[in-house]
Design a protein around this motif. Structure first.
Motif, PDB file in Angstrom:
ATOM      1  N   PHE A  87     -35.013 -19.318  56.412  1.00 53.39           N
ATOM      2  CA  PHE A  87     -34.947 -18.338  56.088  1.00 53.39           C
ATOM      3  C   PHE A  87     -34.391 -18.145  54.629  1.00 53.39           C
ATOM      4  O   PHE A  87     -34.555 -17.587  53.743  1.00 53.39           O
ATOM      5  CB  PHE A  87     -33.831 -17.660  56.932  1.00 53.39           C
ATOM      6  N   ARG A  88     -33.684 -19.475  54.153  1.00 51.23           N
ATOM      7  CA  ARG A  88     -33.322 -19.649  52.661  1.00 51.23           C
ATOM      8  C   ARG A  88     -34.522 -19.555  51.854  1.00 51.23           C
ATOM      9  O   ARG A  88     -34.134 -19.133  50.843  1.00 51.23           O
ATOM     10  CB  ARG A  88     -32.634 -20.827  52.831  1.00 51.23           C
ATOM     11  N   ASP A  89     -35.590 -19.911  52.142  1.00 50.94           N
ATOM     12  CA  ASP A  89     -36.666 -19.701  51.377  1.00 50.94           C
ATOM     13  C   ASP A  89     -37.446 -18.804  51.372  1.00 50.94           C
ATOM     14  O   ASP A  89     -38.382 -18.275  50.653  1.00 50.94           O
ATOM     15  CB  ASP A  89     -37.630 -21.329  51.527  1.00 50.94           C
ATOM     16  N   PRO A 111     -36.660 -11.564  50.412  1.00 51.19           N
ATOM     17  CA  PRO A 111     -35.662 -10.672  51.219  1.00 51.19           C
ATOM     18  C   PRO A 111     -36.664  -9.819  52.339  1.00 51.19           C
ATOM     19  O   PRO A 111     -36.440  -9.516  53.512  1.00 51.19           O
ATOM     20  CB  PRO A 111     -34.976  -9.845  50.334  1.00 51.19           C
ATOM     21  N   ALA A 112     -37.860  -9.493  51.628  1.00 51.26           N
ATOM     22  CA  ALA A 112     -38.619  -8.520  52.300  1.00 51.26           C
ATOM     23  C   ALA A 112     -39.313  -9.077  53.383  1.00 51.26           C
ATOM     24  O   ALA A 112     -39.562  -8.629  54.640  1.00 51.26           O
ATOM     25  CB  ALA A 112     -39.856  -7.909  51.551  1.00 51.26           C
ATOM     26  N   GLU A 113     -39.623 -10.596  53.358  1.00 54.75           N
ATOM     27  CA  GLU A 113     -40.163 -11.417  54.497  1.00 54.75           C
ATOM     28  C   GLU A 113     -39.074 -11.648  55.496  1.00 54.75           C
ATOM     29  O   GLU A 113     -39.397 -11.383  56.559  1.00 54.75           O
ATOM     30  CB  GLU A 113     -40.795 -12.580  53.833  1.00 54.75           C
ATOM     31  N   LEU A 114     -37.866 -12.018  55.220  1.00 60.00           N
ATOM     32  CA  LEU A 114     -37.020 -12.196  56.150  1.00 60.00           C
ATOM     33  C   LEU A 114     -36.653 -10.854  56.818  1.00 60.00           C
ATOM     34  O   LEU A 114     -36.592 -10.825  57.991  1.00 60.00           O
ATOM     35  CB  LEU A 114     -35.663 -12.701  55.729  1.00 60.00           C
ATOM     36  N   GLY A 115     -36.630  -9.694  56.220  1.00 64.04           N
ATOM     37  CA  GLY A 115     -36.435  -8.578  56.907  1.00 64.04           C
ATOM     38  C   GLY A 115     -37.618  -8.212  57.784  1.00 64.04           C
ATOM     39  O   GLY A 115     -37.347  -7.587  59.022  1.00 64.04           O
ATOM     40  N   ALA A 116     -38.871  -8.410  57.546  1.00 69.07           N
ATOM     41  CA  ALA A 116     -39.953  -8.146  58.340  1.00 69.07           C
ATOM     42  C   ALA A 116     -39.773  -8.869  59.563  1.00 69.07           C
ATOM     43  O   ALA A 116     -40.221  -8.692  60.783  1.00 69.07           O
ATOM     44  CB  ALA A 116     -41.242  -8.304  57.678  1.00 69.07           C
ATOM     45  N   LEU A 117     -39.552 -10.041  59.308  1.00 66.17           N
ATOM     46  CA  LEU A 117     -39.273 -11.472  60.457  1.00 66.17           C
ATOM     47  C   LEU A 117     -38.404 -10.584  61.529  1.00 66.17           C
ATOM     48  O   LEU A 117     -38.397 -10.805  62.716  1.00 66.17           O
ATOM     49  CB  LEU A 117     -38.955 -12.553  59.957  1.00 66.17           C
ATOM     50  N   LEU A 118     -37.190 -10.233  60.955  1.00 64.62           N
ATOM     51  CA  LEU A 118     -36.027  -9.692  61.846  1.00 64.62           C
ATOM     52  C   LEU A 118     -36.653  -8.407  62.670  1.00 64.62           C
ATOM     53  O   LEU A 118     -36.390  -8.268  63.842  1.00 64.62           O
ATOM     54  CB  LEU A 118     -34.812  -9.372  60.979  1.00 64.62           C
ATOM     55  N   VAL A 119     -37.114  -7.560  61.681  1.00 66.94           N
ATOM     56  CA  VAL A 119     -37.629  -6.257  62.608  1.00 66.94           C
ATOM     57  C   VAL A 119     -38.616  -6.483  63.542  1.00 66.94           C
ATOM     58  O   VAL A 119     -38.598  -6.080  64.786  1.00 66.94           O
ATOM     59  CB  VAL A 119     -38.292  -5.200  61.312  1.00 66.94           C
ATOM     60  N   GLY A 120     -39.686  -7.516  63.424  1.00 64.47           N
ATOM     61  CA  GLY A 120     -40.593  -7.751  64.305  1.00 64.47           C
ATOM     62  C   GLY A 120     -40.092  -8.291  65.682  1.00 64.47           C
ATOM     63  O   GLY A 120     -40.369  -8.053  66.695  1.00 64.47           O
ATOM     64  N   THR A 121     -39.092  -9.272  65.243  1.00 64.62           N
ATOM     65  CA  THR A 121     -38.388  -9.978  66.582  1.00 64.62           C
ATOM     66  C   THR A 121     -37.421  -9.018  67.337  1.00 64.62           C
ATOM     67  O   THR A 121     -37.436  -9.138  68.454  1.00 64.62           O
ATOM     68  CB  THR A 121     -37.436 -11.291  65.977  1.00 64.62           C
ATOM     69  N   ILE A 122     -36.696  -8.323  66.698  1.00 60.92           N
ATOM     70  CA  ILE A 122     -35.956  -7.167  67.288  1.00 60.92           C
ATOM     71  C   ILE A 122     -36.900  -6.174  68.010  1.00 60.92           C
ATOM     72  O   ILE A 122     -36.670  -5.835  69.165  1.00 60.92           O
ATOM     73  CB  ILE A 122     -34.977  -6.247  66.237  1.00 60.92           C
ATOM     74  N   ALA A 123     -38.165  -5.747  67.534  1.00 59.76           N
ATOM     75  CA  ALA A 123     -38.785  -4.922  68.158  1.00 59.76           C
ATOM     76  C   ALA A 123     -39.456  -5.749  69.494  1.00 59.76           C
ATOM     77  O   ALA A 123     -39.779  -4.982  70.658  1.00 59.76           O
ATOM     78  CB  ALA A 123     -40.207  -4.849  67.334  1.00 59.76           C
ATOM     79  N   GLU A 124     -39.710  -7.021  69.481  1.00 61.71           N
ATOM     80  CA  GLU A 124     -40.141  -7.648  70.578  1.00 61.71           C
ATOM     81  C   GLU A 124     -38.895  -7.548  71.700  1.00 61.71           C
ATOM     82  O   GLU A 124     -39.342  -7.518  72.979  1.00 61.71           O
ATOM     83  CB  GLU A 124     -40.595  -9.135  70.158  1.00 61.71           C
ATOM     84  N   VAL A 125     -37.629  -7.832  71.327  1.00 59.64           N
ATOM     85  CA  VAL A 125     -36.640  -7.781  72.221  1.00 59.64           C
ATOM     86  C   VAL A 125     -36.692  -6.299  72.990  1.00 59.64           C
ATOM     87  O   VAL A 125     -36.347  -6.167  74.262  1.00 59.64           O
ATOM     88  CB  VAL A 125     -35.359  -7.835  71.776  1.00 59.64           C
ATOM     89  N   ARG A 126     -36.877  -5.374  72.100  1.00 59.57           N
ATOM     90  CA  ARG A 126     -36.590  -3.889  72.745  1.00 59.57           C
ATOM     91  C   ARG A 126     -38.095  -3.590  73.574  1.00 59.57           C
ATOM     92  O   ARG A 126     -37.831  -2.873  74.489  1.00 59.57           O
ATOM     93  CB  ARG A 126     -36.802  -3.078  71.362  1.00 59.57           C
ATOM     94  N   GLN A 127     -39.273  -4.370  73.200  1.00 58.16           N
ATOM     95  CA  GLN A 127     -40.317  -4.225  74.199  1.00 58.16           C
ATOM     96  C   GLN A 127     -40.072  -4.848  75.577  1.00 58.16           C
ATOM     97  O   GLN A 127     -40.289  -4.186  76.416  1.00 58.16           O
ATOM     98  CB  GLN A 127     -41.536  -4.734  73.708  1.00 58.16           C
ATOM     99  N   GLN A 128     -39.518  -5.886  75.382  1.00 58.83           N
ATOM    100  CA  GLN A 128     -39.131  -6.710  76.678  1.00 58.83           C
ATOM    101  C   GLN A 128     -38.192  -5.996  77.531  1.00 58.83           C
ATOM    102  O   GLN A 128     -38.262  -5.889  78.641  1.00 58.83           O
ATOM    103  CB  GLN A 128     -38.544  -8.229  76.298  1.00 58.83           C
TER     104      GLN A 128
END
Length: 125
Positions: free
Chosen positions: A64-66, A69-86
């Motif tokens: 995540f250090r590399d 910001p937009a890439e990290l944000g998209a990664l978090l949003v996508g992973t959170i969306a997966e949690v909510r789908q589950q």
């Protein structure tokens, strides 16, 4: 009130009680459960509850250090969306018996007919 109405009312109350028991059982089965999702690149893990809330976010690597910001944000949003789908899937599964036991159109029509009939009856004292 006639015994036919008493019997139908008792049957409806019994069905209501049974369905409420199913709802309580579904709620209890979900209590304290969590869901976990990991990002596709395996750098982030998100743990949530069955209500869709987020309990914990873990960065599993230093990737995540590399990231931009937009890439990290998209990664978090996508992973959170997966949690909510589950979480949503778990809730649907837990409440499936409640939905299956729900009143159909014929039950609702019978209830409406019973209510109309009861309105025309004199009050008992």
């Amino acid at each position: 009130m006639s015994s036919a109405y008493d019997n139908r009312l008792a049957a409806l109350m019994g069905e209501f009680t049974e369905r409420m028991s199913l709802v309580r059982g579904a709620q209890e089965s979900l209590e304290g459960q969590s869901v976990t999702a990991r990002s596709k690149d395996r750098s982030v893990t998100v743990v949530g509850d069955v209500r869709g809330g987020i309990r914990k976010i873990t960065f599993d690597t230093d990737d995540f250090r590399d990231m931009a910001p937009a890439e990290l944000g998209a990664l978090l949003v996508g992973t959170i969306a997966e949690v909510r789908q589950q979480a949503s899937a778990k809730v649907r599964e837990a409440f499936a018996p409640v939905v299956a036991a729900s009143a159909g159109p014929e039950d609702l029509a019978a209830l409406e007919e019973l209510k109309r009939s009861l309105r025309g009856m004199p009050e008992q004292k």
